[in-house]
Structure formats: C-alpha cells, structure tokens
Write an enzyme that holds these catalytic residues in place. Structure first.
Site, PDB file in Angstrom:
ATOM      1  N   TYR A 122      47.597  75.736  -3.779  1.00 40.34           N
ATOM      2  CA  TYR A 122      48.750  75.715  -2.872  1.00 40.34           C
ATOM      3  C   TYR A 122      48.760  76.966  -1.987  1.00 40.34           C
ATOM      4  CZ  TYR A 122      53.626  75.166  -1.362  1.00 40.34           C
ATOM      5  OH  TYR A 122      54.778  75.023  -0.622  1.00 40.34           O
ATOM      6  N   GLU A 151      46.468  79.399  -1.372  1.00 37.62           N
ATOM      7  CA  GLU A 151      45.322  79.618  -0.490  1.00 37.62           C
ATOM      8  C   GLU A 151      45.184  78.480   0.522  1.00 37.62           C
ATOM      9  OE1 GLU A 151      44.195  82.411  -0.193  1.00 37.62           O
ATOM     10  OE2 GLU A 151      43.428  83.329  -2.014  1.00 37.62           O
ATOM     11  N   LYS A 202      47.677  76.948   1.920  1.00 40.26           N
ATOM     12  CA  LYS A 202      48.647  77.256   2.980  1.00 40.26           C
ATOM     13  C   LYS A 202      48.182  78.456   3.804  1.00 40.26           C
ATOM     14  CE  LYS A 202      52.170  74.357   2.358  1.00 40.26           C
ATOM     15  NZ  LYS A 202      52.719  73.494   3.410  1.00 40.26           N
ATOM     16  N   ARG A 238      62.162  72.649 -10.903  1.00 45.04           N
ATOM     17  CA  ARG A 238      62.735  73.778 -10.177  1.00 45.04           C
ATOM     18  C   ARG A 238      64.124  74.080 -10.726  1.00 45.04           C
ATOM     19  NH1 ARG A 238      59.366  74.262  -5.736  1.00 45.04           N
ATOM     20  NH2 ARG A 238      60.023  76.431  -5.741  1.00 45.04           N
ATOM     21  N   VAL A 239      64.558  75.301 -10.501  1.00 39.59           N
ATOM     22  CA  VAL A 239      65.755  75.748 -11.198  1.00 39.59           C
ATOM     23  C   VAL A 239      67.020  75.002 -10.737  1.00 39.59           C
ATOM     24  CG1 VAL A 239      66.231  77.736  -9.677  1.00 39.59           C
ATOM     25  CG2 VAL A 239      66.912  77.794 -12.072  1.00 39.59           C
ATOM     26  N   GLN A 262      66.664  87.625 -13.595  1.00 39.96           N
ATOM     27  CA  GLN A 262      65.801  87.560 -12.400  1.00 39.96           C
ATOM     28  C   GLN A 262      66.580  86.920 -11.249  1.00 39.96           C
ATOM     29  OE1 GLN A 262      65.600  85.600 -15.081  1.00 39.96           O
ATOM     30  NE2 GLN A 262      64.343  83.786 -14.793  1.00 39.96           N
ATOM     31  N   ASP A 309      56.321  85.221 -13.704  1.00 40.10           N
ATOM     32  CA  ASP A 309      57.563  84.810 -13.049  1.00 40.10           C
ATOM     33  C   ASP A 309      58.102  86.015 -12.255  1.00 40.10           C
ATOM     34  OD1 ASP A 309      59.508  82.362 -13.333  1.00 40.10           O
ATOM     35  OD2 ASP A 309      60.793  84.141 -13.270  1.00 40.10           O
ATOM     36  N   GLN A 360      62.137  88.955  -8.636  1.00 42.34           N
ATOM     37  CA  GLN A 360      63.020  88.935  -7.479  1.00 42.34           C
ATOM     38  C   GLN A 360      62.305  88.203  -6.348  1.00 42.34           C
ATOM     39  OE1 GLN A 360      63.285  92.878  -5.870  1.00 42.34           O
ATOM     40  NE2 GLN A 360      65.125  92.460  -4.714  1.00 42.34           N
TER      41      GLN A 360
HETATM   42  P1  NAD Z   1      58.118  67.094  -0.745  1.00 43.46           P
HETATM   43  O1  NAD Z   1      57.120  66.959  -1.831  1.00 43.46           O
HETATM   44  O2  NAD Z   1      59.446  66.483  -0.939  1.00 43.46           O
HETATM   45  O3  NAD Z   1      57.525  66.575   0.626  1.00 43.46           O
HETATM   46  C1  NAD Z   1      56.163  66.561   0.947  1.00 43.46           C
HETATM   47  C2  NAD Z   1      55.832  65.205   1.534  1.00 43.46           C
HETATM   48  O4  NAD Z   1      54.442  65.184   1.920  1.00 43.46           O
HETATM   49  C3  NAD Z   1      56.034  64.067   0.541  1.00 43.46           C
HETATM   50  O5  NAD Z   1      56.765  63.033   1.148  1.00 43.46           O
HETATM   51  C4  NAD Z   1      54.609  63.636   0.209  1.00 43.46           C
HETATM   52  O6  NAD Z   1      54.516  62.271  -0.159  1.00 43.46           O
HETATM   53  C5  NAD Z   1      53.881  63.955   1.496  1.00 43.46           C
HETATM   54  N1  NAD Z   1      52.440  64.164   1.337  1.00 43.46           N
HETATM   55  C6  NAD Z   1      51.808  64.918   0.407  1.00 43.46           C
HETATM   56  N2  NAD Z   1      50.475  64.875   0.597  1.00 43.46           N
HETATM   57  C7  NAD Z   1      50.268  64.081   1.689  1.00 43.46           C
HETATM   58  C8  NAD Z   1      49.110  63.644   2.385  1.00 43.46           C
HETATM   59  N3  NAD Z   1      47.876  64.014   2.008  1.00 43.46           N
HETATM   60  N4  NAD Z   1      49.264  62.822   3.456  1.00 43.46           N
HETATM   61  C9  NAD Z   1      50.509  62.426   3.848  1.00 43.46           C
HETATM   62  N5  NAD Z   1      51.628  62.809   3.225  1.00 43.46           N
HETATM   63  C10 NAD Z   1      51.511  63.626   2.160  1.00 43.46           C
HETATM   64  O7  NAD Z   1      58.271  68.666  -0.466  1.00 43.46           O
HETATM   65  P2  NAD Z   1      59.269  69.435   0.500  1.00 43.46           P
HETATM   66  O8  NAD Z   1      60.047  70.364  -0.337  1.00 43.46           O
HETATM   67  O9  NAD Z   1      59.966  68.509   1.418  1.00 43.46           O
HETATM   68  O10 NAD Z   1      58.228  70.312   1.323  1.00 43.46           O
HETATM   69  C11 NAD Z   1      57.837  69.983   2.649  1.00 43.46           C
HETATM   70  C12 NAD Z   1      56.938  71.082   3.184  1.00 43.46           C
HETATM   71  O11 NAD Z   1      57.629  72.325   3.188  1.00 43.46           O
HETATM   72  C13 NAD Z   1      55.666  71.281   2.362  1.00 43.46           C
HETATM   73  O12 NAD Z   1      54.589  71.529   3.239  1.00 43.46           O
HETATM   74  C14 NAD Z   1      55.978  72.507   1.544  1.00 43.46           C
HETATM   75  O13 NAD Z   1      54.818  73.226   1.224  1.00 43.46           O
HETATM   76  C15 NAD Z   1      56.890  73.286   2.473  1.00 43.46           C
HETATM   77  N6  NAD Z   1      57.792  74.202   1.727  1.00 43.46           N
HETATM   78  C16 NAD Z   1      58.878  73.722   1.041  1.00 43.46           C
HETATM   79  C17 NAD Z   1      59.705  74.612   0.348  1.00 43.46           C
HETATM   80  C18 NAD Z   1      60.940  74.152  -0.398  1.00 43.46           C
HETATM   81  O14 NAD Z   1      61.671  75.005  -0.939  1.00 43.46           O
HETATM   82  N7  NAD Z   1      61.238  72.883  -0.469  1.00 43.46           N
HETATM   83  C19 NAD Z   1      59.408  75.978   0.354  1.00 43.46           C
HETATM   84  C20 NAD Z   1      58.269  76.412   1.038  1.00 43.46           C
HETATM   85  C21 NAD Z   1      57.481  75.507   1.744  1.00 43.46           C
HETATM   86  N1  UDP Z   2      64.171  78.902 -14.158  1.00 43.79           N
HETATM   87  C1  UDP Z   2      65.053  78.894 -15.222  1.00 43.79           C
HETATM   88  N2  UDP Z   2      65.296  77.694 -15.827  1.00 43.79           N
HETATM   89  C2  UDP Z   2      64.752  76.525 -15.409  1.00 43.79           C
HETATM   90  C3  UDP Z   2      63.875  76.545 -14.298  1.00 43.79           C
HETATM   91  C4  UDP Z   2      63.598  77.770 -13.713  1.00 43.79           C
HETATM   92  O1  UDP Z   2      65.599  79.935 -15.624  1.00 43.79           O
HETATM   93  O2  UDP Z   2      65.053  75.467 -16.004  1.00 43.79           O
HETATM   94  C5  UDP Z   2      63.934  80.204 -13.494  1.00 43.79           C
HETATM   95  C6  UDP Z   2      62.472  80.539 -13.311  1.00 43.79           C
HETATM   96  O3  UDP Z   2      61.965  81.213 -14.441  1.00 43.79           O
HETATM   97  C7  UDP Z   2      62.515  81.426 -12.086  1.00 43.79           C
HETATM   98  C8  UDP Z   2      63.695  80.884 -11.275  1.00 43.79           C
HETATM   99  O4  UDP Z   2      64.453  80.094 -12.182  1.00 43.79           O
HETATM  100  O5  UDP Z   2      62.820  82.747 -12.453  1.00 43.79           O
HETATM  101  C9  UDP Z   2      63.262  80.016 -10.103  1.00 43.79           C
HETATM  102  O6  UDP Z   2      62.325  79.053 -10.560  1.00 43.79           O
HETATM  103  P1  UDP Z   2      61.744  77.894  -9.624  1.00 43.79           P
HETATM  104  O7  UDP Z   2      60.629  77.257 -10.379  1.00 43.79           O
HETATM  105  O8  UDP Z   2      62.849  77.047  -9.147  1.00 43.79           O
HETATM  106  O9  UDP Z   2      61.205  78.633  -8.324  1.00 43.79           O
HETATM  107  P2  UDP Z   2      60.221  79.875  -8.063  1.00 43.79           P
HETATM  108  O10 UDP Z   2      59.941  80.596  -9.344  1.00 43.79           O
HETATM  109  O11 UDP Z   2      59.012  79.298  -7.427  1.00 43.79           O
HETATM  110  O12 UDP Z   2      61.013  80.721  -7.119  1.00 43.79           O
END
Ligand code: NAD
Ligand code: UDP
Ligand code: UDP
Length: 339
Positions: free
Chosen positions: A170, A172, A174, A211-212, A234, A298, A301
């Site tokens: 993921y 690398e 990106k 996710r949390v 954290q 983990d 911050q």
């Molecule tokens: P998501 O998994 O809900 O959405 C990703 C979408 O891409 C899905 O609908 C999936 O089916 C589609 N997809 C995956 N591989 C594909 C492929 N090879 N061809 C066509 N479609 C494909 O995730 P999201 O949270 O909506 O994230 C969207 C974008 O934002 C991603 O690129 C992610 O890396 C980036 N992003 C999201 C967050 C976040 O907090 N949600 C944070 C940082 C970056």
């Molecule tokens: N976390 C937690 N309980 C859960 C899921 C996650 O305490 O059930 C904590 C996790 O250890 C981290 C924070 O919540 O410190 C955010 O985790 P998440 O996986 O949502 O995102 P990221 O670590 O990528 O920011």
C-alpha cells in the site's frame, strides 16, 4: 468563516434562451475510479449534485452497488465494472483516481494486486489523461509518511517507509503512484492534483475493516465490549467525509500550478479513550471498555499539518467529531438492522 464561492454548474432550463444556459458549458464529464467505495460514492454524489456527468469505474473489490444504489436512476450517472490495472478508453474532461483498497485487512488480502492497482492503475489513468489532455486527481495517503519521525507531518517530509514489509504494497504503491503523477507532469505537461488523505470517517465506511471508528460504533450498537488497543492514550485525527470531498473539489478547481501534494485531514486530535466515550455517549450504549494488545508499530500519534490546504485552498474541516459521528452512527444502525 465563509467558504470561497465556487462556480456552480446547474443544469440549464431547456426552455430558457437567456445567458443562464451558458452555464451548460460548465458541465463536465468526470471519471471517478473506485467510485463505488466509501469516498468515491460521496464524490460521485457531490459531482452529480453540481450538475456534472459522472462515470464511475469500479471492480467491486471493496466497493458495493449499495453505496451507489441511490445514484443508479440518475441519467447523468454511468456505472462501469472495470479493473483499472487494465487499459481504459473513454472520453472525459477530468479524472479522480481513487481505486485502491484502503484498510490493512483489505489491501493485505492480495498485496500484489494492491501494488498493481496503485501502479498499473496510475499508469493507465495517466495514459488516459495524457491522450485526453484531462486534469487528473490522485487519492494519495498519509501512509506515504510511513512511521513518521516528525509530528505533525508537512508535505515536505519524505517519510519513513519500510520497502518490503506487509504494509509496503500500500505505502510503496501509493508512493510510486506519486512518482508517476509528477513524472507525467514534468515529462508530458499533464495537469495533476495530488491529495494526501488522512483518516476519514462517515456513512458508507466499511463495517468490517477493523478500523477504530467502525469497530467502536458497531461494538457500541451491539452492546459488546469496546476494544481499546493498548492503554488507549494514543491519538488520531478524524476528518468527516463531507469536509474531505470539499477539499478534493477545491484542489481539482485550483490553478494548474498547484499540483500538490497537499495534506487533507482534520487536525483535531483525540485519544482512543475519548473516541470510545464519545461513541458510547452518542449511542447511549452500556458497552464496557476493555483493553487488548496494542498492534506492533501502532503510531502513538497521527495529525495532519494542513497549513498548505488552509492557505492554498482556503480549506479546513468544519464538522466537529461529535457532529460527524451522528450520521455515521445512523448509517451503521441501519446497516445492522438490515443484517
Ligand atoms: P474503499 O475501499 O471504500 O474504496 C476503494 C474502491 O476502489 C472500492 O470501491 C474498490 O472496489 C475499488 N477498487 C479497488 N481496486 C480496484 C481496481 N483494481 N480497479 C477498479 N476499482 C478498484 O476505500 P476508500 O476509503 O473510499 O478509499 C478511496 C481512496 O482514498 C483509496 O485510493 C485510498 O487509498 C484513499 N485513502 C482513503 C483514506 C480513508 O481514510 N478512507 C485515507 C487515505 C487514503
Ligand atoms: N484501535 C483500537 N481499537 C480497535 C481498533 C483500533 O484501539 O478496535 C486503535 C489502533 O490501535 C490505533 C487507532 O485505534 O491506535 C486507529 O486505528 P485504525 O486502524 O483505525 O487506523 P490507523 O492506525 O491506520 O490510524
Ligand atoms: N491508456 C489507457 N487509456 C488511454 C490511453 C492510454 O488506458 O486512453 C493506457 C495504455 O494502456 C498505456 C498507459 O495508459 O499502457 C500509459 O499510456 P502512455 O501513453 O503514457 O504510454 P504508452 O502508451 O506509450 O505506453
């Protein structure tokens, strides 16, 4: 505070002969890859509401038709099942490249495909943009900073990333996509826009991705123990999805000279205990808080430095955590009711 006014492109009245119909020319054909995902579905909805034609491309790996079900009746919305690692030939004015699984559970399921999606996907979408001279937006991530050695992270920080660990597909992937975007800009003069997105939450986020925010809400609604990893002190910063999408659109509409990368996220920082207690309060849940082992590496911050977004886009998040959690909880409540 007021938002910078943007050109709106309302659909013209077909009977009108006045200048209002000139706004018709502002209607764009916009491709959203990953449009059936969490962020993509909100982006499609917003672009349609602004009067654009939207083509959503998705292979439904983590996205669902449910996310875009309410858009399918809209004649200006088109859905295409397609994997972005294969070439795509379409005619559009702008491209938002969001396709990529985003949570560790999903992106580590098939890590080679994750890298292919980021890298081959970027090459194909950049090739498409180059042929069409279309503007192209890339959803990059705070993960490009890896396990950061400075807090908060400004865009100028190069990151601290393991090149061959389980998260590397993921991170690398990106990072390589960022390289490609800037090389297409330098080599072919492409108009690119690169956002580094920090933790975002809202309706349509995945209930089972570990996710949390989703974990805590689902646990609270089911009356199950809320699992705090480690001592729960954290911190994380959570951006509500509507705020983030506003940032996407402002970046896309900004002058061509502004390519980014630009951090988009909410700098409001909360401990996981605070998050758990807020969710317990908003759901009226009696769930106890229990402590479980802290995952390795983990971060203590994470907080975005959004000084650049504030000055260059006049953007900052407006939705407070409590406010954004309410519709998110409503969403999960409905999801759990439907089973
Ligand atoms: P998501 O998994 O809900 O959405 C990703 C979408 O891409 C899905 O609908 C999936 O089916 C589609 N997809 C995956 N591989 C594909 C492929 N090879 N061809 C066509 N479609 C494909 O995730 P999201 O949270 O909506 O994230 C969207 C974008 O934002 C991603 O690129 C992610 O890396 C980036 N992003 C999201 C967050 C976040 O907090 N949600 C944070 C940082 C970056
Ligand atoms: N976390 C937690 N309980 C859960 C899921 C996650 O305490 O059930 C904590 C996790 O250890 C981290 C924070 O919540 O410190 C955010 O985790 P998440 O996986 O949502 O995102 P990221 O670590 O990528 O920011
Ligand atoms: N591509 C695409 N749609 C297009 C144009 C190109 O999917 O409309 C793909 C094409 O398959 C190519 C990639 O984008 O592999 C990169 O295109 P570019 O023109 O940069 O490179 P080249 O075609 O010279 O390899």
């Amino acid at each position: 505070e007021t938002k910078t006014p943007r050109a709106t492109c309302r659909r013209p009245d077909p009977d009108s002969t006045d200048l209002a119909s000139m706004t018709y020319s502002l209607r764009k054909r916009i491709l959203v890859t990953g449009g059936a995902g969490f962020l993509g579905s909100h982006l499609c909805q917003r672009l349609l509401a602004e009067g654009h034609d939207v083509i959503c491309v998705d292979n439904f790996f983590t996205g669902t038709k449910d996310n875009i079900a309410q858009l399918l009746d809209n004649p200006y919305f088109e859905l295409m099942r397609h994997d972005v690692t294969f070439p795509l030939y379409l005619e559009v004015d702008e491209i938002y490249n969001l396709a990529c699984p985003a949570s560790p559970i999903h992106y580590q399921f098939d890590p080679v495909q994750t890298t292919k999606t980021s890298v081959h996907g970027a090459i194909n979408m950049l090739g498409l943009a180059k042929r069409l001279k279309a503007k192209i937006f890339q959803a990059s991530t705070s993960e490009v900073y890896g396990d950061p050695t400075i807090h908060p992270q400004p865009e100028s920080y190069w990151g601290n990333v393991n090149p061959n660990g389980p998260r590397s597909c993921y991170d690398e992937g990106k990072r390589c996509a960022e390289t490609l975007f800037f090389d297409y800009r330098r080599q072919h003069g492409l108009r690119v826009k690169l956002a580094r997105i920090f933790n975002t939450y809202g309706p349509r986020m995945h209930p089972n991705d570990g996710r949390v925010v989703s974990n805590f809400i689902v646990q609270a609604l089911r009356g199950e123990p809320i699992t705090l990893y480690g001592n729960g002190t954290q911190t994380r910063s959570f951006c509500y999805v509507d705020d983030l999408i506003e940032g996407f659109i402002r970046l896309m509409d900004s002058p061509d000279a502004l390519a980014g990368p630009i951090n988009l996220g909410n700098p409001g920082e909360f401990t996981m205990i605070e998050l758990a207690e807020t969710i317990r309060d908003l759901t009226g849940s009696q769930s106890p808080l229990v402590h479980e082992a802290l995952p390795t590496d983990d971060p203590r911050q994470r907080q975005p430095d959004i000084a650049l977004a504030r000055s260059a886009l006049d953007w900052e998040p407006r939705v407070a955590l409590r406010e954004g959690l309410k519709p998110t909880i409503d969403y999960f409540e409905q999801l759990l009711r439907l089973g």
